[in-house]
Write an enzyme that holds these catalytic residues in place. Structure first.
Site, PDB file in Angstrom:
ATOM      1  N   CYS A 114      39.556  59.913  56.126  1.00 30.90           N
ATOM      2  CA  CYS A 114      40.893  60.070  56.713  1.00 30.90           C
ATOM      3  C   CYS A 114      41.567  61.332  56.183  1.00 30.90           C
ATOM      4  O   CYS A 114      41.736  61.486  54.970  1.00 30.90           O
ATOM      5  CB  CYS A 114      41.754  58.844  56.397  1.00 30.90           C
ATOM      6  SG  CYS A 114      43.465  59.013  56.949  1.00 30.90           S
ATOM      7  N   CYS A 134      44.963  60.639  54.019  1.00 26.89           N
ATOM      8  CA  CYS A 134      44.944  60.024  52.698  1.00 26.89           C
ATOM      9  C   CYS A 134      45.040  61.121  51.629  1.00 26.89           C
ATOM     10  O   CYS A 134      44.715  62.284  51.887  1.00 26.89           O
ATOM     11  CB  CYS A 134      43.665  59.220  52.501  1.00 26.89           C
ATOM     12  SG  CYS A 134      43.635  57.632  53.373  1.00 26.89           S
ATOM     13  N   HIS A 193      46.462  53.791  52.981  1.00 30.49           N
ATOM     14  CA  HIS A 193      45.859  53.852  54.313  1.00 30.49           C
ATOM     15  C   HIS A 193      46.037  52.558  55.100  1.00 30.49           C
ATOM     16  O   HIS A 193      46.016  52.572  56.334  1.00 30.49           O
ATOM     17  CB  HIS A 193      44.360  54.167  54.174  1.00 30.49           C
ATOM     18  CG  HIS A 193      43.641  54.346  55.468  1.00 30.49           C
ATOM     19  ND1 HIS A 193      43.629  55.540  56.163  1.00 30.49           N
ATOM     20  CD2 HIS A 193      42.928  53.467  56.233  1.00 30.49           C
ATOM     21  CE1 HIS A 193      42.924  55.397  57.274  1.00 30.49           C
ATOM     22  NE2 HIS A 193      42.481  54.148  57.351  1.00 30.49           N
ATOM     23  N   ASN A 240      53.554  57.177  66.928  1.00 30.55           N
ATOM     24  CA  ASN A 240      52.620  56.463  67.796  1.00 30.55           C
ATOM     25  C   ASN A 240      51.833  55.494  66.930  1.00 30.55           C
ATOM     26  O   ASN A 240      51.309  55.892  65.887  1.00 30.55           O
ATOM     27  CB  ASN A 240      51.644  57.428  68.477  1.00 30.55           C
ATOM     28  CG  ASN A 240      52.351  58.420  69.382  1.00 30.55           C
ATOM     29  OD1 ASN A 240      53.389  58.125  69.944  1.00 30.55           O
ATOM     30  ND2 ASN A 240      51.771  59.595  69.517  1.00 30.55           N
ATOM     31  N   HIS A 248      51.592  57.203  60.176  1.00 28.57           N
ATOM     32  CA  HIS A 248      52.192  58.536  60.198  1.00 28.57           C
ATOM     33  C   HIS A 248      52.978  58.713  61.492  1.00 28.57           C
ATOM     34  O   HIS A 248      52.815  57.970  62.455  1.00 28.57           O
ATOM     35  CB  HIS A 248      51.118  59.624  60.097  1.00 28.57           C
ATOM     36  CG  HIS A 248      50.297  59.787  61.345  1.00 28.57           C
ATOM     37  ND1 HIS A 248      49.335  58.872  61.744  1.00 28.57           N
ATOM     38  CD2 HIS A 248      50.299  60.754  62.299  1.00 28.57           C
ATOM     39  CE1 HIS A 248      48.778  59.268  62.868  1.00 28.57           C
ATOM     40  NE2 HIS A 248      49.345  60.412  63.236  1.00 28.57           N
ATOM     41  N   GLN A 267      55.137  62.072  63.869  1.00 24.96           N
ATOM     42  CA  GLN A 267      55.144  63.507  64.123  1.00 24.96           C
ATOM     43  C   GLN A 267      56.571  63.966  64.436  1.00 24.96           C
ATOM     44  O   GLN A 267      57.436  63.155  64.766  1.00 24.96           O
ATOM     45  CB  GLN A 267      54.219  63.852  65.290  1.00 24.96           C
ATOM     46  CG  GLN A 267      52.769  63.482  65.049  1.00 24.96           C
ATOM     47  CD  GLN A 267      51.869  63.890  66.195  1.00 24.96           C
ATOM     48  OE1 GLN A 267      51.697  65.077  66.475  1.00 24.96           O
ATOM     49  NE2 GLN A 267      51.293  62.906  66.879  1.00 24.96           N
TER      50      GLN A 267
END
Length: 358
Positions: free
Chosen positions: A71, A74, A132, A172, A185, A187
């Site tokens: 990932c 992370c 995560h 999202n 996360h 944006q």
């Protein structure tokens, strides 16, 4: 909250926002051998609708559903460097490696039937936690409060950049939404134009004679049948003309233009109410609800007096195992058909057991 800015190997900015007392200084260096960040981005105006469309072909090569051990959001490990050089973090923001808009986009403005211009702007990634396996709804109220401060910080910063006309923080969540990175996360987009949705809402408010969301909020509070949860400074409700099978709006009681204008008390209050709403959304079908959480705030320069800050959270999941597809009417004509009533959905959300904290 401590704020530390640095640079990644390809020159992109990264900013750490630490709310943990005694968090170590953020001095790690990005040791990756990265090529220069892609800067080709263009916008073109649709002559039939007058709407701008972004073209960013370099995004075809962006990271797609990597395994958890790889990932990129992370913290870095000795044998696995990521987008975050530190071994741990609280909240971190960095420039997107595959941006739709960038300050480095080049090229002239080209008038004509289909005007073209460089996609000047900025796209950032906001990692809400180093863990995560934790979703936004599982965060502490203190961490959500930090994230609100981060959204406000970045709204102020992006609004000051050349060419940026609107700042849009969003999250999202879920495969059904199209998420390609499962780490929690969001944006933030700094658009080089006012978005079509915002333009339409501002035009309606102007024709109304003022920010119409204030009247909508009073209407929902007086009716009560669509309210999901309330607090001292915010109300969460299913809008009377909801488009999505699950849709909740969180609106501040005071006329606030944007995230930086929220008071400390309003930010604290939002953090608690939002966690309540997210817990009920996940409790609706007793499963993590795929959703989009979209902040609507005043553009940088245009029609600010007609805007009213609010968050819209919506999902394509119409039952526990069925999706709402945007087919002919929605995609072809932008005429929405909802398979449930807002009143029934609000009642179900009020009754839903909070999957996390309530």
């Amino acid at each position: 909250m401590r704020r530390t800015a640095a640079r990644l190997a390809d020159g992109r900015e990264i900013i750490y926002f630490d709310d943990t007392p005694g968090a170590p200084a953020r001095v790690a260096v990005d040791t990756r051998d990265l090529p220069p960040a892609e800067t080709s981005s263009q916008i073109r105006r649709d002559p039939l609708t007058g709407e701008w469309v972004a073209l960013a072909a370099h995004r075809q090569t962006r990271t797609y559903k990597p395994p958890a051990g790889l990932c990129p959001l992370c913290p870095s490990a000795p044998d696995q460097p990521s987008e975050v050089p530190e071994a741990d973090y609280d909240v971190v923001v960095f420039e997107n490696r595959f941006p739709s808009f960038t300050q480095h986009a080049a090229g002239p403005y080209e008038p004509g039937l289909v005007p073209r211009a460089p996609g000047i702007g900025r796209c950032e990634v906001v990692c809400f936690t180093a863990d995560h396996n934790v979703s936004f709804g599982e965060l502490s109220p203190a961490r959500v409060r930090t994230i609100v401060d981060v959204w406000a910080d970045r709204t102020t910063a992006l609004s000051a950049l050349p060419g940026v006309e609107q700042v849009f923080p969003f999250e999202n969540r879920g495969d059904e939404i199209g998420v390609t990175l499962s780490h929690a996360h969001g944006q933030i987009y700094g658009y080089p134009f006012v978005t079509p949705r915002t333009e339409k809402m501002l035009a309606v408010a102007q024709a109304h004679g003022g920010p119409i969301l204030g009247d909508v909020l009073a209407y929902e509070q007086a009716d009560g049948s669509r309210i999901v949860a309330t607090s001292e400074y915010w109300t969460a409700y299913v809008p009377a003309a909801a488009r999505w099978p699950v849709e909740v709006h969180l609106v501040p009681h005071r006329h606030v233009l944007d995230l930086p204008a929220l008071t400390a008390a309003e930010r604290d209050d939002f953090a608690a109410l939002y966690l309540t709403v997210l817990g009920r959304l996940d409790g609706l079908y007793d499963r993590p609800l795929p959703y989009i959480a979209a902040w609507h705030q005043a553009p940088v320069r245009t029609g600010r007096e007609f805007a009213w800050l609010h968050l819209e959270v919506f999902s394509t999941l119409r039952t526990a195992d069925k999706l709402k597809y945007l087919a002919g009417s929605e995609s072809g004509m932008a005429v929405w058909i909802n398979d449930t009533t807002p009143e029934d959905q609000a009642a179900r959300l009020r009754a839903a057991p909070a999957r996390y904290r309530g």
